[in-house]
Enzyme design. Structure first.
Site, PDB file in Angstrom:
ATOM      1  N   GLU A  60       0.814  -1.212   0.000  1.00  0.00           N
ATOM      2  CA  GLU A  60       0.000   0.000   0.000  1.00  0.00           C
ATOM      3  C   GLU A  60       0.849   1.264   0.000  1.00  0.00           C
ATOM      4  O   GLU A  60       0.509   2.251  -0.650  1.00  0.00           O
ATOM      5  CB  GLU A  60      -0.952  -0.011   1.213  1.00  0.00           C
ATOM      6  N   HIS A 130     -11.053  -6.422   8.465  1.00  0.00           N
ATOM      7  CA  HIS A 130     -11.772  -6.100   7.225  1.00  0.00           C
ATOM      8  C   HIS A 130     -13.056  -5.325   7.515  1.00  0.00           C
ATOM      9  O   HIS A 130     -14.022  -5.427   6.769  1.00  0.00           O
ATOM     10  CB  HIS A 130     -12.108  -7.375   6.439  1.00  0.00           C
TER      11      HIS A 130
END
Length: 325
Positions: A60, A130
């Site tokens: 990321e 998540h």
């Protein structure tokens, strides 16, 4: 008009802007041939080629660093972080580079053409890695805009406006709404204003404020309250940064009460900033303390997701407490 769910509206917005502007590139983990883990980028690579829609390594920090470089030299990158929970390795790039590049160069260079898309929030049994809602972390950082749609119509118009905005935008998509329902979305190009709240429902007794998937929760709570004779005004903030304090204040001056609902934990959540600002602007108009209905101050639980969620029942009870204060 066409019937679209939230995913299809996002995909349609990306196609619209990629057809118009060859500088637009979409990249991230698995966004290419696979179409993204949620399929938001389906068929983009087939339509526009691997040069404009491509997979990145699983890093990321690298995705956003690469996007910053592209944006600073004139491209229009749309970078996807596969889950909002995994945006934190890119935190330094976003807050110290993306947001500050224009400032540090005295306006000579900018990452203003960068849009970062990421799904956020719970409700999908995703567990603690998540399901997070990290908007408040980035709301503390000048130089960014933060946008959250609540339905397919809002998603397309806000995403097109975000990509074309001259500031870097963090576009947060409530993942539990991705396939939850369909609605009418114009097939043609349109934009919705950033930084402007949307009055979803007018009322006179209390203002309910939220964004993203929580707007549906507020609507359900308002229906419950209406059976008690309580008229709720519902406002979708839509943009967290900048946020539309004027519209919220005008509503609270009318109703005298404010309830803020967000899925992120309560402590340090963006509801705190809203409450402080509205207290300053509307102190003499308030009939009761500003209420917050938020997630719990705990890592997002898998087994106890239902207990964690700031649902319509918690919101309804808070409405009653506020009216009876």
């Amino acid at each position: 008009m066409a019937k679209m769910n939230l995913l299809q509206a996002i995909n349609n917005a990306l196609i619209t802007v990629m057809e118009q502007d060859e500088r637009v590139m979409v990249f991230g983990e698995d966004v290419g041939h696979f179409g993204g883990v949620f399929r938001a980028t389906s068929n983009l690579q087939q339509q526009f080629g691997k040069g404009r829609c491509f997979n990145t390594p699983l890093t990321e920090q690298g995705i956003i660093g690469f996007a910053n470089g592209l944006a600073s030299q004139g491209s229009v990158p749309v970078a996807e972080i596969q889950f909002g929970d995994y945006i934190f390795p890119a935190f330094d790039q976003i807050v110290n580079e993306t947001a500050k590049f224009r400032y540090r160069s005295g306006g000579q260079f900018s990452c203003g053409t960068l849009t970062i898309r990421t799904p956020y929030g719970g409700g999908i049994a995703g567990g603690l890695y998540h399901s997070q809602s990290p908007e408040a972390f980035f709301a503390h950082c000048p130089g960014l805009k933060i946008v959250v749609p609540r339905n397919p119509y809002q998603a397309k118009g806000l995403l097109l406006a975000s990509i074309r905005d001259d500031n870097p935008v963090l576009f947060m998509e409530p993942k539990r709404l991705y396939r939850a329902s369909v609605s009418d979305v114009p097939e043609e190009d349109y934009e919705l204003p950033l930084g402007k709240a949307d009055i979803v429902q007018e009322g006179k007794d209390i203002t309910l404020l939220g964004w993203g998937a929580q707007i549906e929760i507020l609507q359900k709570a308002a229906e419950m309250a209406l059976e008690d004779g309580v008229s709720c005004e519902i406002i979708d903030l839509r943009s967290i940064l900048p946020w539309d304090a004027e519209t919220v204040a005008e509503s609270v001056m009318k109703t005298g009460r404010l309830l803020i609902n967000h899925e992120a934990p309560q402590t340090g959540g963006f509801a705190s900033e809203i409450a402080a600002t509205i207290q300053e602007k509307c102190f003499l108009y308030l009939e009761s303390p500003i209420a917050r209905v938020c997630g719990l101050d705990t890592p997002y639980p898998l087994a106890h997701e239902k207990e964690y969620m700031p649902d319509q029942y918690k919101t309804y009870e808070a409405i009653k407490r506020t009216l009876k204060y």
